[in-house]
Design an enzyme around this catalytic site. Structure first.
Site, PDB file in Angstrom:
ATOM      1  N   CYS A 168      -2.654  37.620 -51.498  1.00  0.00           N
ATOM      2  CA  CYS A 168      -3.437  38.329 -50.516  1.00  0.00           C
ATOM      3  C   CYS A 168      -3.793  39.562 -50.393  1.00  0.00           C
ATOM      4  CB  CYS A 168      -2.990  37.529 -49.137  1.00  0.00           C
ATOM      5  SG  CYS A 168      -4.705  37.351 -48.015  1.00  0.00           S
ATOM      6  N   LYS A 202       6.028  36.310 -50.803  1.00  0.00           N
ATOM      7  CA  LYS A 202       5.256  37.516 -50.069  1.00  0.00           C
ATOM      8  C   LYS A 202       6.022  38.406 -49.110  1.00  0.00           C
ATOM      9  CE  LYS A 202       0.583  38.110 -47.827  1.00  0.00           C
ATOM     10  NZ  LYS A 202      -0.465  37.246 -47.103  1.00  0.00           N
ATOM     11  N   GLU A 248      -3.343  31.088 -53.909  1.00  0.00           N
ATOM     12  CA  GLU A 248      -2.541  31.269 -52.934  1.00  0.00           C
ATOM     13  C   GLU A 248      -2.529  29.677 -52.373  1.00  0.00           C
ATOM     14  OE1 GLU A 248      -1.759  33.561 -48.734  1.00  0.00           O
ATOM     15  OE2 GLU A 248      -3.575  33.652 -49.868  1.00  0.00           O
TER      16      GLU A 248
END
Length: 499
Positions: free
Chosen positions: A376, A324, A254
Site C-alpha cells: 500500500c 508491513k 494486498e
C-alpha cells in the site's frame, strides 16, 4: 478586501497543484502555483506562516480530497463530522509549508529566498515523512514525472526534484518581481535543460527477462471481510489464476486472501503444491493472526517454487514472507485508541489493530526471483524502499487495495508514486491491486501495460530485470541535504555580512 483576495489567491494556487499530478499530468501548473505563492509571500508583510498555511490548505485540501471518500463511505460519520476531519487533516499537513515560508521570510531577505526556501522546504518534507509515522503523499516532486525534470529522479530522487522545483519557482518569482528576466530564464534553462539531458543517460542495464502475471479480483470493499464471502473470494482468485500458471511468477494484491492465514493452511498447501507442479510461484497478500500472542500482521507470502531447485515449500509462519512496516493510521492502527475507538465506526474498522513489521526485511524469494515488497502506501517512503533493495534484488513489488477511494484521483496518484520509485531505483515495479490500477512499470518509470480500474481480470507481461545502480539509490538524500545546508548557511552568512 486585499487580504481576502490574497487569501483566496493562495488557496487557489495551492489547489491548482492537483492538476499537475496524475491523472491530469499538467506539470507546468506546479511551477506556476508555487510562483504565485512566493509572490504572495513577498507582498504580505509579516505573514509568512499564514501565507504558507493557506497555500498548504489549498494544496492538500484539493490534492488528497480522495481521503474523504473513504471517510464518507466507510467511516459511519455524519457529513459535517467527516468534512471536519478532513479540515483537521489538511490543516495539520499545511503546517509544514507554513513552517518553511515562515522561516524563509523571518530569517532572510527576498534576494536570498532562492537559497533559503528550498532548504527549509526540504526539511519540512522530511519532517512530514516521519512525524506521527509520516504522510509524505503529494510531495511536489511527483508532479514532474512527465516533465524534463524527470531526468533528475535517478540522481537526486523525488525529494531532490522537489527542492529543484522550489528553487526555480522561488527564483523566478523573486527575479520577475524586480524585472530581472535574465536570471529567471537562465535558471529555467539550466534546471530543465540539464534534466532533459539526464533523461538520455542509462544508469542500469537489462540482465534478463521474465514472464509475470497479476490478478485483479475487483472485490467490493463492503464484502471483503464478511466471513461468508471468504471462500467465494478465494475461489475467484484461484479461477482467475488457472490460465496464468505458465508464467514465472503470479501476483495477487494486498489481502487478496480474506481468510486468516492460520485458518487457510490446508487451502494454501493445496495451492502451493499446484503452483510448484507448474514450476511457478504465487505471491499473495494475506492477514496473519497469531492466536497465542494476539498479534496481527498485514503480510505477503510465497506459494509454489521458491527457488529453481525446490518444489513447493510453503509453511505457516515460515521465513519467506513480508510483514508491513508503515501502517496506515486509522485503517491499520488507531493512535490513542482507548479514546478514539468508542467515538465512531471510523475508528473501529475491521483489521485496524495490526502489528508493525521490521523496517528492513529480507527479499521475498519466488521461483528464483528476489523481490523487494512494499504494501500500500509504503511505496511513498523512498528511504524505506531503498533500504530493502539489495544488490541482487530483481523486482520492486507493490500491492495495494485502493477500493477505499472509489472513483477519485487517489489511485492514479498512487500509481504515479510507484512510477517514481522505479525511476529512482532503476528497478522494474510490478503493482497488483484489488480494483486498480494494476500495472507493469519498467526501470524508466514507464507504464508498459495496465488493467482498467473496476474490472475483474488478469494481465501478463514480460519484465526486464536490471542490474546496476542509480546515483540516488547509492547515496540517497545525503548529497542534496548537504548542498541545501551549505546554501542555507552560506546565504545566512552573506546576509549577516551585508548587515
Amino acid at each position: 478586501m486585499n487580504s481576502l483576495i490574497s487569501a483566496a489567491l493562495l488557496l487557489l494556487s495551492g489547489a491548482s497543484l492537483t492538476l499537475a499530478y496524475a491523472p491530469f499530468l499538467l506539470w507546468p501548473v506546479s511551477l506556476l502555483g508555487l510562483m504565485v505563492a512566493v509572490r504572495q509571500l513577498h507582498r504580505r508583510p509579516d505573514q509568512g506562516f499564514k501565507t504558507g498555511w493557506l497555500f498548504g490548505l489549498g494544496w492538500f485540501g484539493a490534492g488528497i480530497s480522495w481521503v474523504h471518500v473513504s471517510i464518507a463511505d466507510f467511516g459511519g460519520l455524519p457529513l459535517a463530522a467527516s468534512i471536519g476531519l478532513m479540515v483537521v487533516l489538511c490543516s495539520y499537513l499545511a503546517l509544514y509549508p507554513a513552517l518553511a515560508f515562515y522561516l524563509t521570510k523571518r530569517l532572510f531577505k527576498p534576494a536570498l529566498w532562492p537559497l533559503a526556501l528550498p532548504a527549509w522546504w526540504f526539511i519540512g518534507e522530511w519532517l512530514r515523512s516521519w512525524v506521527l509515522t509520516g504522510f509524505p503523499w503529494l510531495s511536489v516532486g511527483y508532479s514532474q514525472l512527465n516533465s524534463p525534470l524527470a531526468g533528475w529522479f535517478p540522481v537526486i530522487g523525488e525529494t531532490g526534484v522537489s527542492a529543484l522545483l522550489i528553487f526555480v519557482a522561488t527564483g523566478c518569482a523573486v527575479w520577475l518581481t524586480k524585472r530581472r528576466f535574465v536570471p529567471a530564464l537562465l535558471s529555467l534553462a539550466l534546471v530543465f535543460g540539464s534534466g532533459w539531458a539526464l533523461q538520455h543517460v542509462q544508469w542500469v542495464t537489462i540482465h534478463k527477462t521474465v514472464d509475470v502475471a497479476m490478478v485483479q479480483g475487483n472485490i467490493e470493499q463492503s464484502v471483503r471481510w464478511q466471513p461468508e464471502q471468504d471462500q467465494p473470494i478465494m475461489n475467484t482468485y484461484r479461477s482467475l489464476t488457472q490460465p496464468l500458471l505458465n508464467n514465472d511468477l503470479i501476483i495477487w494484491p494486498e489481502a487478496a486472501i480474506p481468510k486468516l492465514e492460520y485458518l487457510s493452511r490446508a487451502w494454501l498447501r493445496e495451492l502451493d503444491s499446484e503452483a510448484a507442479q507448474q514450476q511457478t510461484a504465487i505471491i499473495s497478500g494475506i492477514v496473519n493472526y497469531n492466536f497465542e500472542s494476539q498479534q496481527t500482521w498485514n503480510s505477503l507470502i510465497v506459494l509454489g517454487q521458491q527457488d529453481k531447485e525446490s518444489g513447493g515449500d510453503y509453511r505457516y509462519a515460515g521465513t519467506n514472507r513480508y510483514e508491513k512496516h508503515h501502517l496506515l493510521p486509522i485503517g491499520e492502527f488507531v493512535p490513542f485508541e482507548d479514546i478514539l475507538r468508542p467515538l465512531a465506526p471510523l475508528f473501529d474498522l475491521p483489521m485496524s489493530s495490526f502489528t508493525r513489521g521490521d523496517y528492513q526485511q529480507t527479499n521475498l524469494l519466488a521461483n528464483g526471483l528476489r523481490l523487494a515488497p512494499a504494501i500500500c502506501f509504503e511505496i511513498a517512503f523512498p528511504r524505506q524502499v531503498a533500504t530493502n533493495i539489495l544488490n541482487n534484488t530483481d523486482i520492486l513489488l507493490t500491492v495495494s487495495n485502493d477500493a477505499w477511494f472509489g472513483h477519485s484521483h487517489g489511485p492514479a496518484q498512487h500509481l504515479q508514486i510507484a512510477q517514481t520509485r522505479a525511476l529512482e531505483m532503476g528497478k522494474p515495479v510490478i503493482r497488483a491491486t484489488n480494483n486498480g490500477i494494476t500495472a507493469f512499470i519498467d526501470a524508466n518509470g514507464v507504464i508498459t501495460s495496465r488493467l482498467p480500474q473496476f474490472q475483474q481480470g488478469a494481465i501478463a507481461d514480460q519484465v526486464d530485470i536490471t542490474r546496476g545502480m542509480t546515483p540516488y539509490r547509492y547515496a540517497g538524500d545525503l548529497p542534496m541535504a548537504l548542498l541545501l545546508m551549505v546554501a542555507l548557511i552560506g546565504g545566512y552568512w552573506a546576509q549577516q555580512r551585508r548587515q
